[in-house]
Write an enzyme that holds these catalytic residues in place. Structure first.
Site, PDB file in Angstrom:
ATOM      1  N   HIS A 124     -10.245  -5.015  10.611  1.00 47.23           N
ATOM      2  CA  HIS A 124     -10.922  -4.835   9.338  1.00 47.23           C
ATOM      3  C   HIS A 124     -12.202  -4.042   9.496  1.00 47.23           C
ATOM      4  CE1 HIS A 124      -8.125  -8.024   8.428  1.00 47.23           C
ATOM      5  NE2 HIS A 124      -8.322  -7.798   7.151  1.00 47.23           N
ATOM      6  N   GLU A 161       0.817  -1.232   0.000  1.00 45.46           N
ATOM      7  CA  GLU A 161       0.000   0.000   0.000  1.00 45.46           C
ATOM      8  C   GLU A 161       0.831   1.255   0.000  1.00 45.46           C
ATOM      9  OE1 GLU A 161      -0.699  -2.474   1.882  1.00 45.46           O
ATOM     10  OE2 GLU A 161      -2.728  -3.053   1.355  1.00 45.46           O
TER      11      GLU A 161
END
Lengths: 393, 405
Positions: free
Chosen positions: B210, B141
């Site tokens: 998450h 990322e």
């Protein structure tokens, strides 16, 4: 002819074992463009690639311009040192003197359409990309005429027209940006390359390897240049890296180790790398170079290395001296002419500083300009829209 | 869950045009022009009726669609032509239209290409546009966000998809320092027209890492804009606006909203990035919300209406900057504010909004602002605990009742 070469040889460094070989007739002081072939002082070392030849084609004009440009950069950095001590430059100031050969050699091999991105030691590369002394000094002093309107500072020099993408403060963050520039070049198919520069300290950053992986995966025309000045701030390279052979760290990506104090070697390597990258994807160049100053102005630079080391390098490997000797040995200019060039350069720098000192400080309203770009549905207001109203440019 | 309802971007005209002259700060938008006609709202005051001249379809924008008090009025939508789709399809439509329109728009992210996107937002796009324009990145990322920003500096318009917003924490340095600040530190030389989007929020027992809400972390970064979509209509409109914007925009989607179905217009439309949406006009209390909490609020609203209250529900949509114009006009009318958000209590969007409203509209408030946010805990896995972390409709009803005493 042999005698001339002999005398020329004695002119040079007595310490190193390198030898220059001249294969064309001596040129007079007319800045001609007739080619001279010079051999680099040290051979290139390749990793998973055949290194280029040691013979570099150059011209008297190029050599003289190398000398002038490097003298200008050196002078600029020394002047920045004095300005910092006089408190006209504040904050961080990372000086590049000693490493000028990398900036100058790279410029000689590429065009302004190729992109360069580097970290915070960016003053000289900015100059190489077409930045003016006034823009540099004004930016350092935080004035309106600076290249970033005084809002960036020493670590944020940019020149869009010159293909210079900065100027970044966070170590290593510019390498993924550089791969992004290469991605855009591949996307638009414009046959240019990107040189993403970083230091030996940044070579241990994870994002570098992430970016390298992606560049190699998609064959991006990215050339990663490690300017190895052997110290990551105060930590020597052998204390920070298990494998200080930074050109080999790419593993599956080929690498080349270059003598970064030899502008001609840098030029040869960059030319070679550009050809390679356009066809095959990324390549790593390790420039073996040295900085005379400390990491920044707040670092004396002598607590982690000896003064003998610094003066030794200055005597043996100084990039400007090397070019000076080359010029003198080929009789391209006399000693006095070179001294005059240096005086000229000094004058230019002093004038630019004087002009930069005259430049006004930015207007308070500039605080809010350029936060956002005026466009669809955007206005430069703060979260509450009331007090922080700005007049958009 | 509401499945189909019309929202009007310009529905505020009916309510606020009278107040325009009296508003405490002049908006550069010329409000009287917002009545009645179809146009694209540009906040620099200019209008264009019909969007992209290259687009053969006349651009129209239904600005006067009334936000109905009832949520599920399929009857009113059947009369309006359009097509029905799910929210992720709306995002894809917006993305595809923009990629067709401008060859510089490209997508990069994990599994966006051949896999079609982990939430199917980019399904089919790689076959249509090629692997370079819909780029499958490795799991990195930090660097692919950096890559997108570098590409944007040269003029490309990348859209970065974070598979889950929480993963973008790894790219925080790139988003904060390079994305947000480069335009400023370069003195305006470089524009960074990236869109960073991805699903966030509390899902169905996805676990703590998450289920993160990153709005609160990103909100102080200068130079970026943040928007949160909540319906297929605004998802498509905001996606298009974000892509066309010259600024970096972070588009927050929600994991649980991807399968919302709604009828959206066939014609092209682009919504304003900085505008809030009037979901349900009312008189008694202003409820400010965004993303998934909008649906909890609307559910609570049904109960409240039955109990005799008349809440005004505004989906703030624009998380940075806040649309204090719409919000202010509402506060001036109702004098009571309830903020319902999914962000954490500490330092969340609600906290900033409370501060903003207090600063600007203190005189108009009859009661202190109540802010309902998620608890300051990592989201637990157990379903019951997870339910208690997030604001539930019952709590909203109770809060309104207390506020309106």
């Amino acid at each position: 002819m042999a005698q001339l070469t002999q005398r020329a040889a004695t002119f040079q460094r007595t310490l190193s074992a390198a030898a220059f070989s001249v294969s064309s007739t001596r040129c007079l002081n007319t800045a001609s463009t007739s080619p001279i072939t010079v051999e680099t002082s040290l051979p290139f070392t390749g990793h998973k690639i055949d290194p280029p030849s040691r013979s570099v084609e150059t011209t008297p004009q190029e050599l003289l311009s190398f000398f002038r440009d490097m003298a200008l950069m050196r002078r600029m950095e020394i002047a920045a040192d004095s300005l910092y001590k006089a408190k006209l430059i504040r904050g961080f100031c990372h000086l590049y003197d000693g490493q000028e050969a990398v900036a100058v050699g790279m410029e000689a091999a590429i065009t302004k359409k190729d992109c360069i991105i580097t970290a915070y030691r960016d003053h000289c590369i900015f100059l190489g990309r077409g930045g003016t002394l006034l823009e540099a000094f004004a930016e350092l002093m935080g004035r309106k005429d600076g290249c970033s309107k005084g809002k960036g500072g020493s670590m944020h020099f940019y020149k869009k027209e010159g293909g210079f993408y900065g100027g970044h403060g966070i170590v290593g963050a510019q390498v993924p940006l550089g791969c992004g520039l290469a991605f855009a070049q591949k996307y638009s198919k414009d046959e240019n390359v990107t040189f993403a520069m970083y230091g030996d300290g940044a070579a241990n950053q994870g994002q570098l390897f992430e970016a390298l992986n992606m560049a190699a995966l998609w064959d991006l025309p990215a050339i990663l240049v490690c300017e190895n000045n052997h110290y990551g701030m105060g930590t020597a390279e052998w204390r920070a890296a298990k494998s200080p052979a930074y050109y080999k760290r790419g593993d599956y990506v080929p690498g080349l180790k270059v003598d970064g104090m030899d502008a001609l070697a840098v030029k040869q390597a960059c030319k070679f790398a550009k050809e390679y990258a356009l066809k095959n994807g990324p390549i790593i160049l390790e420039m073996d170079t040295y900085r005379y100053h400390g990491h920044s102005m707040s670092d004396p630079g002598s607590t982690y290395r000896t003064r003998d080391e610094i003066s030794g390098i200055r005597q043996e490997r100084d990039p400007i001296e090397r070019i000076r000797k080359l010029i003198l040995s080929h009789d391209l200019a006399t000693e006095k002419e070179l001294k005059d060039t240096e005086k000229e350069v000094r004058k230019e720098v002093d004038e630019a500083i004087a002009q930069a000192k005259e430049s006004p400080l930015p207007d308070p309203s500039e605080l809010f300009t350029n936060v956002y770009v005026k466009g669809l549905g955007v206005e430069a207001f703060g979260a509450d829209r009331k007090e922080l109203r700005a007049v958009l440019p | 869950m509401a499945s189909a309802f019309m929202q009007g971007v310009g529905a505020t005209t009916a309510l606020s045009s009278a107040n325009y002259k009296n508003s405490c700060f002049a908006s550069p938008r010329s409000l009287p022009e917002r009545k009645g006609s179809f146009f694209v709202i540009r906040s620099d005051g200019s209008l264009s009726s019909g969007l992209n001249p290259r687009n053969s379809r006349r651009g129209t924008l239904s600005t006067n669609a009334v936000a109905t008090k009832q949520d599920n009025v399929t009857a009113s939508t059947a009369s309006k032509p359009g097509h029905e789709l799910l929210l992720f399809e709306a995002l894809r439509e917006g993305l595809e239209e923009e990629m067709d329109r401008d060859p510089r728009v490209c997508v990069m992210g994990e599994d966006v290409g051949h896999y079609g996107g982990s939430y199917k937002v980019t399904k089919g796009l790689a076959t249509k546009f090629g692997d370079l324009r819909v780029l499958d990145t490795p799991i990195a990322e930090n660097s692919f966000t950096g890559m997108a920003i570098g590409a944007a500096m040269t003029g490309l318009r990348p859209i970065v998809e974070g598979m889950n917003m929480g993963f973008l924490l790894l790219a925080f340095n790139q988003i904060s320092n390079n994305c947000g600040m480069l335009h400023y530190t370069s003195g305006g030389q470089f524009k960074i027209p990236v869109v960073i989007r991805g699903p966030g929020g509390v899902g169905r027992q996805l676990g703590a890492e998450h289920s993160q809400r990153l709005e609160s972390y990103f909100q102080s970064i200068p130079g970026i804009q943040m928007v949160a979509c909540s319906t297929p209509y605004n998802a498509k409109g905001l996606m298009k606006a974000a892509i066309r914007s010259e600024n970096p925009v972070i588009l927050f989607e929600h994991v649980l909203l991807y399968n919302l179905k709604e009828r959206i217009p066939d014609e092209e439309y682009v919504l304003n990035l900085e505008e809030a949406e009037m979901v349900r006009p009312g008189e008694h209390v202003t409820i400010l919300t965004y993303s998934r909490m909008r649906y909890h609020v609307m559910q609570a609203a049904k109960t409240l209406v039955n109990k005799g209250y008349d809440p005004e529900v505004i989906d703030i949509r624009s998380l940075k900057p806040f649309d204090l114009y719409t919000i202010g006009n509402s506060v001036k009318k109702t004098h009571r504010v309830l903020i319902v958000e999914e962000c954490m209590r500490t330092g969340g969007i609600g906290a900033s909004l409370t501060a903003s409203i207090n600063e600007n509209f203190h005189d108009y408030l009859d009661a202190p602002i109540v802010c309902l946010s998620s608890q300051d805990v990592p989201t637990p896995y157990a379903g019951v605990l997870e339910e208690w972390t997030v604001v539930q409709p019952a709590q909203i009803v109770a809060a309104v009742e207390q506020l309106c005493q």
